[in-house]
Design a protein around this motif. Sequence first.
Motif, PDB file in Angstrom:
ATOM      1  N   ALA A 182       8.089 -15.427   0.338  1.00 52.19           N
ATOM      2  CA  ALA A 182       9.519 -14.729   0.478  1.00 52.19           C
ATOM      3  C   ALA A 182       9.441 -13.210   1.234  1.00 52.19           C
ATOM      4  O   ALA A 182      10.039 -13.121   1.905  1.00 52.19           O
ATOM      5  N   HIS A 183       8.656 -12.748   0.319  1.00 50.88           N
ATOM      6  CA  HIS A 183       8.389 -11.311   0.517  1.00 50.88           C
ATOM      7  C   HIS A 183       7.933 -11.251   2.179  1.00 50.88           C
ATOM      8  O   HIS A 183       8.315 -10.393   2.996  1.00 50.88           O
ATOM      9  N   GLU A 184       6.931 -11.966   2.457  1.00 52.92           N
ATOM     10  CA  GLU A 184       6.362 -11.952   3.768  1.00 52.92           C
ATOM     11  C   GLU A 184       7.354 -12.527   5.025  1.00 52.92           C
ATOM     12  O   GLU A 184       7.572 -11.767   5.956  1.00 52.92           O
ATOM     13  N   ILE A 185       8.072 -13.561   4.612  1.00 51.78           N
ATOM     14  CA  ILE A 185       9.064 -13.910   5.435  1.00 51.78           C
ATOM     15  C   ILE A 185      10.262 -12.781   5.805  1.00 51.78           C
ATOM     16  O   ILE A 185      10.365 -12.718   7.117  1.00 51.78           O
ATOM     17  N   GLU A 186      10.584 -12.206   4.874  1.00 56.54           N
ATOM     18  CA  GLU A 186      11.738 -10.994   4.988  1.00 56.54           C
ATOM     19  C   GLU A 186      11.070  -9.928   5.801  1.00 56.54           C
ATOM     20  O   GLU A 186      11.811  -9.506   6.667  1.00 56.54           O
ATOM     21  N   ALA A 187       9.882  -9.510   5.656  1.00 54.82           N
ATOM     22  CA  ALA A 187       9.393  -8.396   5.988  1.00 54.82           C
ATOM     23  C   ALA A 187       9.002  -8.897   7.692  1.00 54.82           C
ATOM     24  O   ALA A 187       9.162  -7.866   8.435  1.00 54.82           O
ATOM     25  N   THR A 188       8.491 -10.081   7.867  1.00 59.13           N
ATOM     26  CA  THR A 188       8.386 -10.221   9.179  1.00 59.13           C
ATOM     27  C   THR A 188       9.518 -10.574  10.056  1.00 59.13           C
ATOM     28  O   THR A 188       9.622 -10.060  11.364  1.00 59.13           O
ATOM     29  N   PHE A 189      10.673 -11.212   9.469  1.00 54.36           N
ATOM     30  CA  PHE A 189      11.958 -11.585  10.433  1.00 54.36           C
ATOM     31  C   PHE A 189      13.067 -10.912  10.160  1.00 54.36           C
ATOM     32  O   PHE A 189      13.729 -11.131  10.973  1.00 54.36           O
ATOM     33  N   GLY A 190      13.093 -10.229   8.886  1.00 54.41           N
ATOM     34  CA  GLY A 190      14.311  -9.441   8.757  1.00 54.41           C
ATOM     35  C   GLY A 190      15.433 -10.514   8.164  1.00 54.41           C
ATOM     36  O   GLY A 190      16.553  -9.944   8.453  1.00 54.41           O
ATOM     37  N   CYS A 191      14.981 -11.487   7.879  1.00 51.11           N
ATOM     38  CA  CYS A 191      16.140 -12.525   7.381  1.00 51.11           C
ATOM     39  C   CYS A 191      16.223 -12.664   6.004  1.00 51.11           C
ATOM     40  O   CYS A 191      15.616 -11.989   5.098  1.00 51.11           O
ATOM     41  N   GLU A 192      17.191 -13.343   5.566  1.00 57.79           N
ATOM     42  CA  GLU A 192      17.540 -13.580   4.136  1.00 57.79           C
ATOM     43  C   GLU A 192      17.633 -15.025   3.570  1.00 57.79           C
ATOM     44  O   GLU A 192      17.949 -15.856   4.407  1.00 57.79           O
ATOM     45  N   HIS A 193      17.483 -15.163   2.513  1.00 57.12           N
ATOM     46  CA  HIS A 193      17.594 -16.423   1.909  1.00 57.12           C
ATOM     47  C   HIS A 193      19.119 -17.005   1.899  1.00 57.12           C
ATOM     48  O   HIS A 193      20.210 -16.218   1.511  1.00 57.12           O
ATOM     49  N   MET A 194      19.449 -18.464   2.327  1.00 59.86           N
ATOM     50  CA  MET A 194      20.372 -19.170   2.496  1.00 59.86           C
ATOM     51  C   MET A 194      20.666 -19.876   1.278  1.00 59.86           C
ATOM     52  O   MET A 194      19.990 -20.657   0.935  1.00 59.86           O
TER      53      MET A 194
END
Length: 314
Positions: A182-194
């Motif tokens: 989740a940290h990788e996803i947020e750092a890469t795409f600047g998105c948040e959890h739905m």
Amino acid sequence: MKHSLAQLLEIVYRYYPRGVGITDDVDEQLRNKTEEHARPVAARIQASKDERWHAMRRRIGERFPGMLTDQSLHLHSGGCDGCYSFAINLPQSAGRTLSFEVSFLAPYYIIHSPRTVEIVKELRDSFTVSFRGMLFIVSRSSLDPWLIANPDHESPRTVTITRRYVTFDLSPDEQPYADWIAHEIEATFGCEHMPPEVGTVLVPEVATNLRIPGEVRLYDCLFSDRYTWVKPSPSEVPAPRAKVDESRLTDRFVAVLTVLRAHHEIGWTLRWPAMVRRLPEAERQSAAVFFVSVDGWLSAQGQDARGACAHAPA
């Protein structure tokens, strides 16, 4: 969250046409000609070229060697899904697969893992029988002695049905993997959890590749419609029919089914020339394939038929 529910629906309707080609069935050809349908196709092709995705996938693969499965190899064709999708196959001790979806239609991601539920249902008061290559659905009890020779009154009248769905409540074994990725996803795409209370909201007036109107949720549109996002309840699972072997039918009922099958084949034979004439010229040479893949129904009439109907299998 970055968007309200109304804003999320606006995003969905940009990619999924409302009410187009939707009656009792979904007319995919009509829907596929819309501007809305063309947008996600282009978005998938573009997303497949995004180096951020490829770089993140490599980092995750290095962090969890031999555990990553890329489920987005199809994106370059523009075919389906609105997200990058991958899974981490957890060690044998956990025995599960942890799935991740990162939407490129909206700035959100989700993490989930599979579960199953067993639902006990009583058999319907009807049965199916495959008779000389044709499936018959009979609206009578499988214990009816007029239809079935030596009915088995001792056979179970309930069936346990297994349904697969996903859960967002992760186990302690799953959570460390989810947190790191989740940290990788947020750092890469600047998105948040739905969260599920948002993603499982039903979207009216649209259909997806695998969902009909009335069943489509935000998750289906912005991520993927390959999953069951809500735990099935017993009321949502249709009761099954008993299956009867052809050898157990009475002679009288065999005679009825023989006539119905013959009528069904005669009907298709009479309709076949007109059906071929309506085909495009390029498809007429493959008309034989079209013929055997068409579904047809013949309702039995009269007292002797006892409520049988015939279905030509695809």
